[in-house]
Design an enzyme around this catalytic site. Sequence first.
Site, PDB file in Angstrom:
ATOM      1  N   LYS A   1       0.823  -1.212   0.000  1.00  0.00           N
ATOM      2  CA  LYS A   1       0.000   0.000   0.000  1.00  0.00           C
ATOM      3  C   LYS A   1       0.863   1.271   0.000  1.00  0.00           C
ATOM      4  O   LYS A   1       2.078   1.196   0.093  1.00  0.00           O
ATOM      5  CB  LYS A   1      -0.986  -0.027   1.175  1.00  0.00           C
ATOM      6  CG  LYS A   1      -1.888  -1.268   1.170  1.00  0.00           C
ATOM      7  CD  LYS A   1      -2.831  -1.340  -0.038  1.00  0.00           C
ATOM      8  CE  LYS A   1      -3.316  -2.727  -0.349  1.00  0.00           C
ATOM      9  NZ  LYS A   1      -4.322  -3.282   0.531  1.00  0.00           N
TER      10      LYS A   1
HETATM   11  C1  PLP Z   1      -5.335  -4.419   0.819  1.00  0.00           C
HETATM   12  C2  PLP Z   1      -6.795  -4.233   0.807  1.00  0.00           C
HETATM   13  C3  PLP Z   1      -7.590  -4.484   1.937  1.00  0.00           C
HETATM   14  C4  PLP Z   1      -7.077  -5.197   3.163  1.00  0.00           C
HETATM   15  O1  PLP Z   1      -6.026  -4.564   3.788  1.00  0.00           O
HETATM   16  P1  PLP Z   1      -5.262  -5.321   4.986  1.00  0.00           P
HETATM   17  O2  PLP Z   1      -4.555  -4.190   5.701  1.00  0.00           O
HETATM   18  O3  PLP Z   1      -4.316  -6.274   4.360  1.00  0.00           O
HETATM   19  O4  PLP Z   1      -6.278  -5.969   5.833  1.00  0.00           O
HETATM   20  C5  PLP Z   1      -8.925  -4.154   1.896  1.00  0.00           C
HETATM   21  N1  PLP Z   1      -9.483  -3.630   0.792  1.00  0.00           N
HETATM   22  C6  PLP Z   1      -8.771  -3.390  -0.326  1.00  0.00           C
HETATM   23  C7  PLP Z   1      -9.450  -2.770  -1.511  1.00  0.00           C
HETATM   24  C8  PLP Z   1      -7.406  -3.704  -0.370  1.00  0.00           C
HETATM   25  O5  PLP Z   1      -6.711  -3.510  -1.494  1.00  0.00           O
END
Ligand code: PLP
Length: 365
Positions: free
Chosen positions: A163
């Site tokens: 992210k």
């Molecule tokens: C990565 C992601 C999540 C989950 O994030 P985590 O921190 O790994 O739980 C949720 N929604 C979307 C659209 C994502 O890309």
Amino acid sequence: MDTLESGWITTGRKTALFENKFKEYVGSKHAIAVSSCTAALHLSLVSAGISEADEVIVPTLTFAATANVVVHCGGRPVLVDVRRDTFNMAPEAVESHVTPKTKAVILVHYGGQCSYVDEIRAIAKRHNLCLIEDAAHALGAEYKGVKAGTLGDFGCFSFYPTKNITTAEGGMVTVNDDVLAEKIRLMSLHGINKDAWKRYSSEGSWYYEVLYPGFKYNMTDIQASIGIHQLDRLEYFTKLRQEYAQLYDDGFRDLEEIETPFVSPTGVHARHLYTILLQTEKLAVDRARFIDELRKKNIGTSVHFIPLHRHPFYKDTYKYSESDFPVAEDIFSRTISLPLYPGLARADIDYVIDTVRKLVYSFRK
Ligand SMILES: *Cc1c(COP(=O)(O)O)cnc(C)c1O
């Protein structure tokens, strides 16, 4: 190092500092640090009172966590189609899926871009639905001058390694309502009305009460201390992502076989993903083969996302059919996410552009 040497490694001062910096950046009244975006989404639904028999509208073109958390609450995720331009949830699909059981809508800012927020907010308001932003891609994104995470009732962020900023694993809930914020904080740590800091530190006391059967979703100070420094670099990371996206746009502009991502004029794109659409009618190759060819040239790509209605659990449990989601199906058959992250060098971007162009030339019909 300061955190590791301090003797206090789980939720404490650093977590509070990260939360304060984060809420200041996003512009929300509260920010509660948690263990993942999945936890953030789950806690938002729980705090909104989602339970058995409730329906929650979710776009099909998203990561599994967005819908899984609805199932964790005992609710029913109602998948809907997206728009072809931004890949975001289609307002008319939201409207047509509202029933007397609908309690909430989860808005995903696909790839780091917010769109159709006014339209979806109006639908939510008219039907008295809770609006939750899955802003996992959208830290730094804006819609009409307002930052993602403050556009609905709850904003949920991810600090997973891929992210826009990371704490290895981690997440954040942003919320303006004082009561909902307090509920989330309680539910993130066993439903106990005092965290460890308030119990074990010198100003603490041993007494606590369990007010709800909560979860173990707190963020550690080790994670938060990474987040504090990552957040300082966010503007720089975003600028690089935007520059690289521009280089890709320019590099593919003259190729009719490659459709570059549409950018809505309504805001700031956080450029979490750079997704091209292959005009496969014009190529003697399909998407899977194109990805294989890129891999042979040492370029790793991905597909965001395999629509949820295609996964066995969702397909079998809720009897979804591919023909219910024509736009998501079309996007899924063509989309490739090219490498986009601040650690890339300009020469890497040039290499990707060059390699994609050569592949297009060699497979041109
Ligand atoms: C990565 C992601 C999540 C989950 O994030 P985590 O921190 O790994 O739980 C949720 N929604 C979307 C659209 C994502 O890309």
